[in-house]
Motif scaffolding. Sequence first.
Motif, PDB file in Angstrom:
ATOM      1  N   PRO A  98      -7.825   2.014   5.932  1.00 50.12           N
ATOM      2  CA  PRO A  98      -7.335   2.096   4.554  1.00 50.12           C
ATOM      3  C   PRO A  98      -6.187   1.143   4.260  1.00 50.12           C
ATOM      4  CG  PRO A  98      -6.581   3.986   5.822  1.00 50.12           C
ATOM      5  CD  PRO A  98      -7.560   3.248   6.691  1.00 50.12           C
ATOM      6  N   VAL A  99      -5.346   0.885   5.260  1.00 47.38           N
ATOM      7  CA  VAL A  99      -4.195  -0.001   5.087  1.00 47.38           C
ATOM      8  C   VAL A  99      -4.228  -1.063   6.174  1.00 47.38           C
ATOM      9  CG1 VAL A  99      -1.684  -0.183   4.967  1.00 47.38           C
ATOM     10  CG2 VAL A  99      -2.822   1.862   4.089  1.00 47.38           C
TER      11      VAL A  99
ATOM     12  N   TYR B  75      -3.765   8.393  -1.713  1.00 44.59           N
ATOM     13  CA  TYR B  75      -4.185   7.061  -2.143  1.00 44.59           C
ATOM     14  C   TYR B  75      -3.090   6.403  -2.982  1.00 44.59           C
ATOM     15  CZ  TYR B  75      -7.182   3.333  -3.908  1.00 44.59           C
ATOM     16  OH  TYR B  75      -7.717   2.106  -4.211  1.00 44.59           O
TER      17      TYR B  75
ATOM     18  N   CYS C 210      -3.370   0.679  -0.502  1.00 41.52           N
ATOM     19  CA  CYS C 210      -4.657   0.856   0.176  1.00 41.52           C
ATOM     20  C   CYS C 210      -5.606  -0.298  -0.163  1.00 41.52           C
ATOM     21  CB  CYS C 210      -5.299   2.180  -0.227  1.00 41.52           C
ATOM     22  SG  CYS C 210      -4.375   3.639   0.292  1.00 41.52           S
TER      23      CYS C 210
ATOM     24  N   GLU D 124     -10.814   3.751  -4.106  1.00 39.34           N
ATOM     25  CA  GLU D 124     -10.336   5.142  -4.131  1.00 39.34           C
ATOM     26  C   GLU D 124     -11.448   6.132  -3.783  1.00 39.34           C
ATOM     27  OE1 GLU D 124      -7.622   8.103  -6.951  1.00 39.34           O
ATOM     28  OE2 GLU D 124      -8.322   6.158  -7.716  1.00 39.34           O
TER      29      GLU D 124
ATOM     30  N   PHE E 290     -11.698   6.538  -0.068  1.00 40.48           N
ATOM     31  CA  PHE E 290     -10.473   6.893   0.648  1.00 40.48           C
ATOM     32  C   PHE E 290     -10.679   8.153   1.469  1.00 40.48           C
ATOM     33  CE2 PHE E 290      -6.423   9.237   0.828  1.00 40.48           C
ATOM     34  CZ  PHE E 290      -5.649   8.308   1.503  1.00 40.48           C
TER      35      PHE E 290
END
Length: 240
Positions: A19-20, A65, A69, A73, A76
């Motif tokens: 996600p990151v 979220y 990110c 979404e 996520f």
Amino acid sequence: MAYEMWLNYDNDAKTFQFPVLPESIKIKETGKDVTFNIDQVGEIFHKSKRNALKFSFSSFFPSKYGNWCQVAEKNFKSAATCHKWIQQIIEAENPAHFVLVGGPMAINCYVLVSSYTPEEEGGDPGTVSYSIELKEYRSTSVRTIRNSRASSSKTSAKKTVVKSESKNRVSNKEKSTTYTIKSNDCLWNIAKKFYGSGASYTKILAANKSVLNKAAQKYGYSSCNNGNLVFPGTVITIPA
């Protein structure tokens, strides 16, 4: 193309996008120099095959979220789900598929998780910070050498039978075929499709290395990186 980083499993049937993205990723690639001494000759030095690649980076699985990110979404996943995914990869017998796209240091190879250090800080409850190290996975094959004398005697004993049956025997040897690489393909998945085992990708790589290298060079790469870089539209041979 935007940066994306994935760690998939089960021949890419199960996918996971980080996600990151980490602020940096370290890739360690080392050659293997071998030195030994021979009596009356002296020191002998030669270059051997490189060691397995190592990838290490640090980032976090956010509790919610936000604009930090890289995933959409709708895709996520919670920090707990992400943390559990890494644990499943560690416990699994088969390697995971690590992919980094969007930059000059594209990565596409199979890996094992050699270390994973998660941490939850009091100032940000629900968020999991982590450091991880991945090591390139390489399949191996063992060559069996039979006793030539025993093999010769068995061959002699069956020689008459084989000769009499060979006239009417129909060869069932399979022929090689061709395959056109598609988007999101990798040699592991192609080997799984044709041989039933992803580990047999080395057969395909050995038969098509020059073709794969030429395709990679068209896209600005020096080589196919031992089959880790493949491109749609490339026609390869699938050995019998």
